[in-house]
Write a protein that holds these residues in place. Sequence first.
Motif, mmCIF file in Angstrom:
data_model
loop_
_atom_site.group_PDB
_atom_site.id
_atom_site.type_symbol
_atom_site.label_atom_id
_atom_site.label_comp_id
_atom_site.label_asym_id
_atom_site.label_seq_id
_atom_site.Cartn_x
_atom_site.Cartn_y
_atom_site.Cartn_z
ATOM 1 N N LYS A 1 0.933 -1.255 0.003
ATOM 2 C CA LYS A 1 -0.139 0.173 0.080
ATOM 3 C C LYS A 1 0.810 1.282 0.000
ATOM 4 C CE LYS A 1 0.047 -1.522 4.566
ATOM 5 N NZ LYS A 1 -0.595 -2.436 5.400
ATOM 6 N N VAL B 1 -9.819 1.255 8.535
ATOM 7 C CA VAL B 1 -8.749 0.467 7.727
ATOM 8 C C VAL B 1 -7.866 0.049 8.338
ATOM 9 C CG1 VAL B 1 -9.888 1.277 5.512
ATOM 10 C CG2 VAL B 1 -7.919 2.615 6.619
ATOM 11 N N ASN B 2 -7.489 0.619 9.584
ATOM 12 C CA ASN B 2 -6.294 -0.214 10.443
ATOM 13 C C ASN B 2 -6.526 -0.960 11.509
ATOM 14 O OD1 ASN B 2 -3.885 0.696 12.613
ATOM 15 N ND2 ASN B 2 -2.869 0.654 10.674
ATOM 16 N N GLY B 3 -6.027 -2.162 11.569
ATOM 17 C CA GLY B 3 -6.399 -3.113 12.730
ATOM 18 C C GLY B 3 -5.730 -2.750 13.733
ATOM 19 N N THR B 4 -4.571 -2.347 14.091
ATOM 20 C CA THR B 4 -3.677 -1.974 15.248
ATOM 21 C C THR B 4 -4.525 -0.835 15.964
ATOM 22 O OG1 THR B 4 -1.811 -2.640 13.900
ATOM 23 C CG2 THR B 4 -1.497 -1.562 16.209
ATOM 24 N N GLU C 1 3.183 -3.504 15.615
ATOM 25 C CA GLU C 1 4.823 -3.625 15.388
ATOM 26 C C GLU C 1 5.508 -3.076 16.259
ATOM 27 O OE1 GLU C 1 5.549 -3.174 11.266
ATOM 28 O OE2 GLU C 1 3.761 -3.728 10.636
ATOM 29 N N ASP D 1 1.051 2.985 11.825
ATOM 30 C CA ASP D 1 -0.415 2.745 12.268
ATOM 31 C C ASP D 1 -0.886 3.747 13.254
ATOM 32 O OD1 ASP D 1 -0.551 0.142 11.197
ATOM 33 O OD2 ASP D 1 0.788 -0.776 12.872
ATOM 34 N N ASP E 1 -0.264 4.546 7.813
ATOM 35 C CA ASP E 1 -0.913 3.435 7.119
ATOM 36 C C ASP E 1 -2.442 3.784 6.493
ATOM 37 O OD1 ASP E 1 -0.654 0.149 6.866
ATOM 38 O OD2 ASP E 1 -2.757 0.538 7.760
ATOM 39 N N LYS F 1 -3.886 3.807 2.570
ATOM 40 C CA LYS F 1 -5.254 3.075 2.194
ATOM 41 C C LYS F 1 -6.213 3.833 1.625
ATOM 42 C CE LYS F 1 -3.894 -0.686 5.422
ATOM 43 N NZ LYS F 1 -4.291 -1.178 6.745
ATOM 44 N N GLY G 1 -8.488 -7.137 8.420
ATOM 45 C CA GLY G 1 -7.805 -6.354 7.460
ATOM 46 C C GLY G 1 -6.255 -6.498 7.694
ATOM 47 N N ALA G 2 -5.967 -7.317 8.418
ATOM 48 C CA ALA G 2 -4.489 -7.376 8.883
ATOM 49 C C ALA G 2 -4.082 -8.918 9.204
ATOM 50 C CB ALA G 2 -3.938 -6.509 9.991
HETATM 51 N N1 LIG Z 1 -0.612 -2.567 10.175
HETATM 52 C C1 LIG Z 1 -1.716 -2.824 9.502
HETATM 53 C C2 LIG Z 1 -1.598 -3.947 8.842
HETATM 54 C C3 LIG Z 1 -2.564 -4.216 7.592
HETATM 55 O O1 LIG Z 1 -2.340 -3.403 6.810
HETATM 56 C C4 LIG Z 1 -3.027 -2.963 10.397
HETATM 57 O O2 LIG Z 1 -2.807 -2.869 11.645
HETATM 58 O O3 LIG Z 1 -4.041 -2.655 9.777
#
Ligand SMILES: N[C@@H](CC=O)C(=O)O
Length: 434
Positions: free
Chosen positions: A107, A160-163, A192, A198, A203, A207, A307-308
């Motif tokens: 992305k 759109v961000n899972g974290t 991470e 994030d 991120d 997207k 999404g992750a």
């Molecule tokens: N770091 C991203 C991974 C997926 O794109 C998230 O947390 O969504």
Amino acid sequence: MSSDKVRLALLGCGTVGTEVVRLLHEQSADLTARIGAPLELVGIAVRRPGRQRGSDIDPALFTTDALGLVKRDDVDVVIEVVGGIEPARSWLTEALRAGKSVVTANKALLAEDGATLHDAAAEGGADLYYEAAVAGAIPLLRPLRESLHGDRVTRVTGIVNGTTNFILSSMDATGAGFGEALDEATELGYAEADPTADVEGFDAAAKAAILASLAFHTRVTAADVFREGMTGVTAADMASAKEMGCTIKLLCIAQRGPDSAGTDSVSVRVHPAMIPRSHPLAGVGDAFNAVFVEAEAAGQLMFYGRGAGGTPTASAVLGDIVAAARNRLSGTRAPSESSYAHLPIRPIGESVTRYHISLDVADRQGVLATVAGVFAQHEVSIATVRQSGREDDATLVIVTHGAPDANLAATVEDLRALDIVRSIASVLRVEGGA
Ligand SMILES: N[C@@H](CC=O)C(=O)O
Ligand SMILES: NC(=O)C1=CN([C@@H]2O[C@H](COP(=O)(O)OP(=O)(O)OC[C@H]3O[C@@H](n4cnc5c(N)ncnc54)[C@H](O)[C@@H]3O)[C@@H](O)[C@H]2O)C=CC1
Ligand code: NA
């Protein structure tokens, strides 16, 4: 290309790449039946070939020469799951210009310089697929790129961000602060080691650019997206949201509509926002993603899922591999880039937003009138005002009606300069009818 099989080169074998290899092996018979020919993995480019990546990968497949692998004559489809701008851009332009199909989850690259990839695909007459790049496993880009091509998309609103969704959901459920919730996300393997992309919204902004480009047939890059991260969201903000029957989510919002001069334009933003609990995105918890699409003829559509994570993301990569392989066998192509609309990007200042502002003020006669006067001066209409506490410890919570973001920002700046305002505890945008 060999007509009896489709030959794949994999670039990167980390979280997503390992799962791509596993699924290719496990589903080999079904994939062959669906495509009409077997897939053959002819090479895997990695940084450290000696690393353990699963016992069923033939060590002879590994190479550290990604460009060499891309250039091989016996490669039909290049799958890129490394990430970053370079060297991924050079590898993929090389592949596309040579007429090789590309499947990528990158992305960051698509949002920063998708134009180079699309141009290379056009030049080489090659397929460029990237379903995994936005909202992982959720089939979202193909519906935007194909199913909705007879319609006019007006707005895309998404988590759109899972974290960050995990962090905000946890703050909402437990009352924890940002730091505590981030630690939990790290322990569970969602965040991470460096969670900056994030939590600072990079991120999600990447997207958002990809979604806006597809939805509005216009090239939108990450630099066009207004971005505000969620590190400033406090436990007190979440408590205040709860009192109003809301929660806080990191939203990506892409909208098409007239700008102040009446010209059809696009606005794309990523920021935390209060949304009512009755909003379809409010119930999206844990590390899930969801995207709400509004189109003139279709009405409202909602896409929801994981999404992750390696396996869900690999599901989207495999779907793209099947599509690319089928196209090669039948001599057809994926829909090429649609960017004919060339809509201008509207600056954030022109986006109409509502604000929730929490002010610590001196509880003196005339304070409310002075504060209200600042809003009026910037033509921002107040929807509700709530006061708690007395004398030196009073808090005013003001929610506005919709106004251009620039007017709201100027209002906040002037409020900050008032003697009677001790501090501005929080400023949050409000979306979705709260
Ligand atoms: N770091 C991203 C991974 C997926 O794109 C998230 O947390 O969504
Ligand atoms: N992990 C996830 O949940 C999701 C990831 N993505 C995207 O998928 C891509 C891959 O992500 P992950 O697998 O999570 O990353 P990762 O960091 O686990 O894997 C990347 C791999 O590429 C390798 N690599 C780096 N430089 C290389 C080089 N020069 N040559 C060969 N290999 C090299 C690394 O050693 C690593 O194994 C990224 O673009 C990411 O944004 C997309 C959606 C979700
Ligand atoms: Na997707």
